[in-house]
Design a protein around this motif. Structure first.
Motif, PDB file in Angstrom:
ATOM      1  N   SER A  27     -14.196   5.978   3.926  1.00 40.34           N
ATOM      2  CA  SER A  27     -13.172   7.562   3.225  1.00 40.34           C
ATOM      3  C   SER A  27     -12.259   6.996   3.529  1.00 40.34           C
ATOM      4  N   ALA A  28     -11.401   5.524   3.166  1.00 41.19           N
ATOM      5  CA  ALA A  28     -10.219   5.000   2.703  1.00 41.19           C
ATOM      6  C   ALA A  28      -9.719   6.131   1.872  1.00 41.19           C
ATOM      7  N   PRO A  29      -8.989   6.498   1.301  1.00 43.13           N
ATOM      8  CA  PRO A  29      -7.622   5.496   1.618  1.00 43.13           C
ATOM      9  C   PRO A  29      -7.498   6.814   3.068  1.00 43.13           C
ATOM     10  N   VAL A  30      -7.952   7.741   3.493  1.00 44.68           N
ATOM     11  CA  VAL A  30      -7.586   8.945   4.346  1.00 44.68           C
ATOM     12  C   VAL A  30      -7.123   8.191   5.826  1.00 44.68           C
ATOM     13  N   PRO A  31      -5.894   8.558   6.393  1.00 48.32           N
ATOM     14  CA  PRO A  31      -5.064   8.296   7.666  1.00 48.32           C
ATOM     15  C   PRO A  31      -5.743   8.737   8.797  1.00 48.32           C
ATOM     16  N   PRO A  32      -5.848   7.900   9.525  1.00 48.06           N
ATOM     17  CA  PRO A  32      -6.189   7.850  11.073  1.00 48.06           C
ATOM     18  C   PRO A  32      -6.447   9.307  11.846  1.00 48.06           C
ATOM     19  N   LEU A  33      -5.070   9.891  11.843  1.00 48.01           N
ATOM     20  CA  LEU A  33      -5.005  11.166  12.320  1.00 48.01           C
ATOM     21  C   LEU A  33      -5.650  12.258  11.652  1.00 48.01           C
ATOM     22  N   GLN A  34      -5.412  12.238  10.310  1.00 49.72           N
ATOM     23  CA  GLN A  34      -6.196  13.229   9.466  1.00 49.72           C
ATOM     24  C   GLN A  34      -7.460  13.449   9.562  1.00 49.72           C
ATOM     25  N   LEU A  35      -8.192  11.768   9.598  1.00 53.45           N
ATOM     26  CA  LEU A  35      -9.587  11.576   9.342  1.00 53.45           C
ATOM     27  C   LEU A  35      -9.756  12.424  11.034  1.00 53.45           C
ATOM     28  N   ASN A  36      -9.222  11.641  12.070  1.00 49.43           N
ATOM     29  CA  ASN A  36      -9.672  12.577  13.582  1.00 49.43           C
ATOM     30  C   ASN A  36     -10.061  14.416  13.525  1.00 49.43           C
ATOM     31  N   ALA A  37      -9.034  14.962  12.180  1.00 49.09           N
ATOM     32  CA  ALA A  37      -9.040  16.346  12.688  1.00 49.09           C
ATOM     33  C   ALA A  37     -10.029  16.879  11.452  1.00 49.09           C
ATOM     34  N   VAL A  38     -10.104  16.277  10.422  1.00 44.86           N
ATOM     35  CA  VAL A  38     -11.164  17.022   9.569  1.00 44.86           C
ATOM     36  C   VAL A  38     -12.790  16.640  10.370  1.00 44.86           C
ATOM     37  N   CYS A  39     -13.551  15.016  11.031  1.00 38.82           N
ATOM     38  CA  CYS A  39     -14.293  14.891  11.006  1.00 38.82           C
ATOM     39  C   CYS A  39     -14.231  15.744  12.615  1.00 38.82           C
ATOM     40  N   HIS A 198      -0.926  14.801  13.206  1.00 38.13           N
ATOM     41  CA  HIS A 198      -1.134  14.031  11.423  1.00 38.13           C
ATOM     42  C   HIS A 198      -0.296  14.880  10.593  1.00 38.13           C
ATOM     43  N   LEU A 199       0.031  16.216  10.572  1.00 38.58           N
ATOM     44  CA  LEU A 199       1.686  16.835   9.795  1.00 38.58           C
ATOM     45  C   LEU A 199       2.901  16.267  10.410  1.00 38.58           C
ATOM     46  N   ALA A 200       2.781  15.903  11.494  1.00 37.65           N
ATOM     47  CA  ALA A 200       4.194  14.888  12.048  1.00 37.65           C
ATOM     48  C   ALA A 200       4.354  13.636  11.487  1.00 37.65           C
ATOM     49  N   VAL A 201       2.937  12.873  11.743  1.00 37.63           N
ATOM     50  CA  VAL A 201       3.860  11.250  11.452  1.00 37.63           C
ATOM     51  C   VAL A 201       3.317  10.851   9.700  1.00 37.63           C
ATOM     52  N   GLU A 202       2.355  11.151   9.443  1.00 34.84           N
ATOM     53  CA  GLU A 202       1.168  11.095   8.324  1.00 34.84           C
ATOM     54  C   GLU A 202       1.566  11.848   6.904  1.00 34.84           C
ATOM     55  N   ASP A 203       1.530  11.289   6.160  1.00 37.72           N
ATOM     56  CA  ASP A 203       1.562  11.903   5.077  1.00 37.72           C
ATOM     57  C   ASP A 203      -0.232  12.141   4.312  1.00 37.72           C
ATOM     58  N   THR A 204      -0.721  13.300   3.689  1.00 38.50           N
ATOM     59  CA  THR A 204      -1.370  13.785   4.024  1.00 38.50           C
ATOM     60  C   THR A 204      -2.101  12.817   2.281  1.00 38.50           C
ATOM     61  N   VAL A 205      -3.826  12.679   2.576  1.00 38.68           N
ATOM     62  CA  VAL A 205      -4.220  11.726   1.789  1.00 38.68           C
ATOM     63  C   VAL A 205      -5.412  12.411   1.949  1.00 38.68           C
ATOM     64  N   TRP A 206      -6.215  12.524   0.416  1.00 36.16           N
ATOM     65  CA  TRP A 206      -7.800  12.996   0.580  1.00 36.16           C
ATOM     66  C   TRP A 206      -8.564  11.632  -0.207  1.00 36.16           C
ATOM     67  N   PRO A 207      -9.893  11.496  -0.326  1.00 38.38           N
ATOM     68  CA  PRO A 207     -10.371  10.590  -0.506  1.00 38.38           C
ATOM     69  C   PRO A 207     -10.441  11.143  -2.269  1.00 38.38           C
ATOM     70  N   ALA A 208     -10.464   9.681  -2.569  1.00 39.19           N
ATOM     71  CA  ALA A 208     -10.247   9.539  -4.365  1.00 39.19           C
ATOM     72  C   ALA A 208     -11.350  10.172  -4.464  1.00 39.19           C
ATOM     73  N   THR A 209     -12.793   9.910  -3.997  1.00 36.55           N
ATOM     74  CA  THR A 209     -13.521   9.792  -4.809  1.00 36.55           C
ATOM     75  C   THR A 209     -14.603  10.770  -4.686  1.00 36.55           C
ATOM     76  N   GLY A 210     -15.545  11.123  -4.890  1.00 34.83           N
ATOM     77  CA  GLY A 210     -16.996  11.774  -4.554  1.00 34.83           C
ATOM     78  C   GLY A 210     -17.298  11.359  -2.938  1.00 34.83           C
ATOM     79  N   LEU A 211     -17.697   9.616  -3.829  1.00 37.62           N
ATOM     80  CA  LEU A 211     -18.662   8.751  -2.025  1.00 37.62           C
ATOM     81  C   LEU A 211     -17.376   8.860  -1.394  1.00 37.62           C
ATOM     82  N   GLY A 212     -16.493   8.940  -1.508  1.00 35.96           N
ATOM     83  CA  GLY A 212     -15.384   9.122  -0.243  1.00 35.96           C
ATOM     84  C   GLY A 212     -15.284  10.268   0.602  1.00 35.96           C
ATOM     85  N   TRP A 213     -15.559  11.824  -0.283  1.00 37.52           N
ATOM     86  CA  TRP A 213     -15.875  12.703   0.223  1.00 37.52           C
ATOM     87  C   TRP A 213     -16.370  13.043   0.856  1.00 37.52           C
TER      88      TRP A 213
END
Length: 306
Positions: A27-39, A198-213
């Motif tokens: 799932s990289a490069p999604v940051p940890p807190l964002q990944l927590n939120a989505v999952c 996440h909104l307070a301390v991280e930049d939002t980054v989404w997976p760059a590929t379909g495999l990442g999504w």
């Protein structure tokens, strides 16, 4: 539901958790807190379906607020530390260190009323921690391998991760039984808390590929979603001792998944450390099982943690 069926359902969680490291890396490069939120949002939606298909909202009545707070803190803390560790350190090594939690559950159980440790518990602890030390030592002193400050931090966070989940598991014994439906609230609350952080301390980054999504969606559906529900069914209605012992296979399965997909390089240290960590945990489990059976024969009825 019979005990045997519930135990089989619980085994599903162990298989899903064996894919946690693989999907986290994918799932990289999604940051940890964002990944927590989505999952956990995905996991919470699974729980809502679980509730609607069962008793409905009434299943959540009467659950103390402290239980929700405790469950949310445990899920949020463990997965934030885990995702961060695997972003900073090599996935196989960090994952194996994080999988010290089954052993620590057994060791920490000795602090509970009516529980104590014996020589097999101590031997298991020494063997498993030696395996973890071999992983880090191999990186520090291995030929041609350069360890970074980020990797050291990742190893430390992986160990904190193991402490968090084992502490959560042991302390949860003191809260009493709660319905599986409560896990949905844990997940949704963790998702909200993670999103705000996440909104307070991280930049939002989404997976760059379909495999990442696909990896991120699979992570939320399986290891960070369905696994918590089937595990809850297993430990409450199935054979807890058997499930606890079986969970020690997760480090080996997780490492094997990383090696088979090319995300970890086969290495004798990696293999030996996996065997040592799993073997140490199995020794501790055997000690608990032996004490439990001895207690039953003598009429003491000693309790045992997974």
């Amino acid at each position: 539901m019979g005990k045997g069926r519930a135990t089989i359902i619980g085994f599903g969680a162990i298989l899903l958790w064996a894919l946690l490291a693989l999907f986290t890396v994918g799932s990289a490069p999604v940051p940890p807190l964002q990944l927590n939120a989505v999952c956990f949002a995905i996991g919470g939606l699974i729980g809502l379906v679980w509730i609607l298909a069962g008793e409905g909202p009434k299943a959540l009545r009467g659950i103390p607020l402290r239980v929700y707070a405790f469950g949310t803190a445990g899920l949020f803390g463990y997965h934030f530390l885990y995702f961060t560790a695997l972003r900073l350190a090599p996935a196989a090594e960090a994952g194996l260190i994080a999988y010290l939690w089954p052993l620590l559950i057994v060791l920490f159980s000795g602090l509970l009323p009516g529980e104590r440790l014996n020589r097999l518990h101590v031997a298991g602890a020494v063997l498993a921690f030696a395996g973890a030390a071999l992983l880090v030592g191999g990186r520090l002193f291995g030929t041609g391998i350069t360890i970074t400050a980020g990797a050291v931090a990742g190893y430390a966070l992986a160990f904190l991760c193991a402490l968090t989940w084992s502490g959560y598991s042991v302390l949860s014994r003191r809260l009493g039984a709660v319905p599986t439906a409560s896990v949905a609230v844990f997940c949704l609350a963790t998702a909200v808390l993670s999103a705000l952080a996440h909104l307070a301390v991280e930049d939002t980054v989404w997976p760059a590929t379909g495999l990442g999504w696909a990896a991120m969606l699979a992570l939320g559906t399986g290891p960070v979603g369905l696994a918590f529900y089937v595990w809850d069914v297993g430990v409450k209605r199935g054979d807890i001792q058997l499930l606890g012992t079986a969970s020690y296979a997760a480090p080996l399965l997780s490492t094997l998944a990383l090696v088979m997909t090319g995300l970890a390089v086969p290495d004798w240290r990696l293999g030996l450390a996996a065997v040592m960590i799993t073997g140490g945990a199995a020794l501790a489990a055997r000690a608990s099982a032996t004490r439990k059976h001895t207690g039953l024969r003598s009429g003491r009825g000693a309790r045992s943690l997974p």
